[in-house]
Design an enzyme around this catalytic site. Structure first.
Site, short mmCIF file in Angstrom:
data_model
loop_
_atom_site.label_atom_id
_atom_site.label_comp_id
_atom_site.label_asym_id
_atom_site.label_seq_id
_atom_site.Cartn_x
_atom_site.Cartn_y
_atom_site.Cartn_z
N PRO A 80 0.86 -1.25 -0.06
CA PRO A 80 0.00 -0.03 -0.05
C PRO A 80 0.97 1.39 0.15
O PRO A 80 1.72 1.37 0.77
CB PRO A 80 -0.63 0.04 1.23
N GLY A 84 3.24 4.29 5.23
CA GLY A 84 4.15 3.94 6.19
C GLY A 84 4.69 2.54 6.10
O GLY A 84 5.12 2.07 7.12
N LEU A 85 4.33 2.01 5.10
CA LEU A 85 4.75 0.32 4.87
C LEU A 85 6.01 0.08 4.01
O LEU A 85 6.16 -0.81 3.40
CB LEU A 85 3.50 -0.39 4.51
N GLY A 86 6.70 1.31 3.79
CA GLY A 86 8.17 1.10 3.18
C GLY A 86 7.73 1.17 1.54
O GLY A 86 8.65 0.52 0.94
N SER A 87 6.86 1.66 0.94
CA SER A 87 6.71 1.69 -0.40
C SER A 87 7.77 2.37 -1.30
O SER A 87 8.24 1.89 -2.07
CB SER A 87 5.24 2.00 -0.83
N SER A 88 8.03 3.44 -0.65
CA SER A 88 9.24 4.17 -1.14
C SER A 88 10.68 3.71 -1.13
O SER A 88 11.45 3.50 -1.82
CB SER A 88 9.25 5.69 -0.97
N ALA A 89 10.65 3.10 0.20
CA ALA A 89 12.02 2.50 0.33
C ALA A 89 12.25 1.13 -0.61
O ALA A 89 13.15 0.66 -1.22
CB ALA A 89 12.14 1.59 1.73
N ALA A 90 10.99 0.24 -0.82
CA ALA A 90 11.20 -0.95 -1.90
C ALA A 90 11.15 -0.22 -3.17
O ALA A 90 12.00 -1.07 -3.93
CB ALA A 90 9.71 -1.57 -1.40
N ASP A 131 14.28 2.01 6.88
CA ASP A 131 13.02 1.09 5.82
C ASP A 131 13.78 0.74 4.74
O ASP A 131 13.57 -0.35 4.24
CB ASP A 131 12.26 2.58 5.15
C1 MEV Z 1 9.49 6.24 8.62
O1 MEV Z 1 9.00 4.94 7.94
C2 MEV Z 1 10.57 6.01 9.81
C3 MEV Z 1 10.83 7.36 10.46
O2 MEV Z 1 11.61 6.90 11.53
C4 MEV Z 1 11.68 8.09 9.71
C5 MEV Z 1 12.97 7.56 9.51
O3 MEV Z 1 13.26 6.40 10.09
O4 MEV Z 1 13.85 8.06 8.57
C6 MEV Z 1 9.60 8.11 10.90
#
Ligand code: MEV
Length: 326
Positions: A80, A84-90, A131
Site C-alpha cells: 500500500p 508507512g509500509l515502506g513503499s518508497s524504500a521498496a 526502511d
Molecule cells: C519512517 O518509516 C520511519 C521514521 O523513523 C523516519 C526514518 O526513520 O527516517 C519516521
C-alpha cells in the site's frame, strides 16, 4: 547491457522505534508479505514523466553505465503506497536492483542498500535508512543509524502474527518527521529523555521477541504508542484504530511508520482473526503478516553480511518457518 532489467523488494513494518531512530535510538522492523517490482527498458523516448520518480531513477543510476533519461519504467506493487509500509524504500531498492540487472553491474549488497538509501532521500529528505535496511533484510532486524549503520538479523523464538490496518488518511513521511524535529528543537532536554525511553522500550521488545514472550512484546508496543502520541504523530483515526485492535483482544497495538495517518500494527496472537474482523466491521482495510526468523538458506539475493554492516547470523541457518514475500 540487456536493454531491460527487473528488480523487486518487499515492504516493511516498524515494530518499535520509529522517529526515535532518527535521533540515534535503535529500532526493530520486519519485511511484510507484500512486494514491489520495477521493470526498466531502454526506450527511444523517455517515458518517466513524474519529476520525483525521474530524480529517483537518476540517483539510482548515478555512476552506472546507463543513461537514465533513456529508460522507461513500469512499477507493479501490492505494497500500500504512502502508508508507512515502506513503499518508497521498496521502490528505491527495486530501482537499484533493476538497474543492476539492466547494466550487469555487480553491486554488493551493501552498495545496493546504501545506493537505495540515497534514492530514498529523494522521496523523504534525509531518512534514517531504517526502511531500506528492513526492505533489504527479508526478515526482522535491529537497526541503529550510523556510518555504517548497525543492522542485526533478529531471531524470534517463535514466528508471530501481526495485523496491519490502514487509516486511509492522506499523509507524507516528511511532515511528521519535520514537525517532531521542531518540537525537539524547542524542548531538547524533554524530547531527548523521551527518545531515551523509546530506546529502552525497543531493547525490552528485542528481549521479548528473542524469548518468545508475546505478552511483553505487546506491552512494549503499547508503551511505544504512548510515546509516539506524545511526539505528536498520531491522529484521531489512528487512536480509534488502536482502540479497535485492543478492544478485539490484541496483545498490543501502535501506529507504525511516520504517523500522521498511514498504518497501525497490532500483535494479534490468538486473536488475529478477531482483530481483522473488528477492522472489517469498522470499515478499515486490514491484513495479517507473519514475522519469523531471517532464514539464510531461503534468502535469495539478499544479504546483510557485507563489509561495513555488523551482522549476527542466527545460531543455525534453518530458522522457524518464514512467510515469504510474494
Ligand atoms: C519512517 O518509516 C520511519 C521514521 O523513523 C523516519 C526514518 O526513520 O527516517 C519516521
Amino acid at each position: 547491457m540487456t536493454g531491460s532489467g527487473v528488480g523487486s523488494a518487499p515492504g516493511k513494518v516498524i515494530l518499535l522505534g520509529e522517529h526515535s531512530v532518527v535521533f540515534g535510538q535503535p529500532a526493530i522492523a520486519a519485511t511484510i508479505a507484500r512486494r514491489l517490482e520495477v521493470r526498466l527498458a531502454e526506450s527511444a523516448a523517455s517515458a518517466v514523466g513524474d519529476a520525483k520518480l525521474r530524480a529517483a531513477l537518476e540517483a539510482a543510476a548515478d555512476g552506472l553505465p546507463v543513461d537514465a533519461s533513456s529508460l522507461s519504467i513500469e512499477i507493479r506493487s501490492d505494497v500500500p503506497p504512502a502508508c508507512g509500509l515502506g513503499s518508497s524504500a521498496a521502490l528505491s531498492l527495486a530501482l537499484v536492483r533493476a538497474l543492476g540487472s539492466l547494466t550487469g553491474a555487480s553491486l554488493s549488497k551493501q552498495e545496493e542498500r546504501s545506493r537505495a538509501s540515497r534514492v530514498e532521500d529523494v522521496f523523504h529528505g534525509t531518512a534514517s535508512g531504517l526502511d531500506v535496511a528492513a526492505s533489504a533484510a527479508d526478515g526482522v532486524i535491529w537497526f541503529e543509524r550510523g556510518a555504517p549503520p548497525t543492522i542485526q538479523a533478529l531471531r524470534p523464538r517463535e514466528p508471530f502474527d501481526l495485523v496491519i490496518a490502514l487509516s486511509s488518511e492522506p499523509r507524507s513521511t516528511a511532515g511528521p518527521v519535520g514537525r517532531l524535529r521542531e518540537r525537539q528543537k524547542r524542548r531538547p532536554e524533554l524530547f531527548d529523555r523521551m527518545f531515551g525511553l523509546a530506546g529502552d522500550i525497543v531493547r525490552a521488545g528485542r528481549e521479548a521477541i528473542e524469548s518468545g514472550d508475546l505478552e511483553s512484546l505487546g506491552a512494549s508496543m503499547d508503551c511505544a504508542h504512548g510515546l509516539l502520541n506524545g511526539f505528536g504523530v498520531s491522529t484521531p483515526t489512528l487512536e480509534r484504530m488502536i482502540a479497535i485492535a485492543r478492544g478485539a483482544g490484541a496483545l498490543g497495538a501502535k501506529l507504525s511508520g511516520a504517523g500522521g495517518g498511514g498504518a497501525i500494527v497490532a500483535l494479534g496472537g490468538e486473536r488475529t482473526s478477531a482483530v481483522i474482523a473488528a477492522f472489517d466491521a469498522a470499515g478499515f482495510e486490514a491484513f495479517p503478516t507473519r514475522v519469523g526468523a531471517v532464514d539464510l538458506a531461503l534468502r535469495q539475493n539478499v544479504s546483510l553480511s557485507d563489509e561495513g554492516v555488523r551482522y549476527e547470523a542466527p545460531a543455525s541457518s534453518r530458522g522457524p518457518a518464514v512467510e515469504r514475500p510474494r
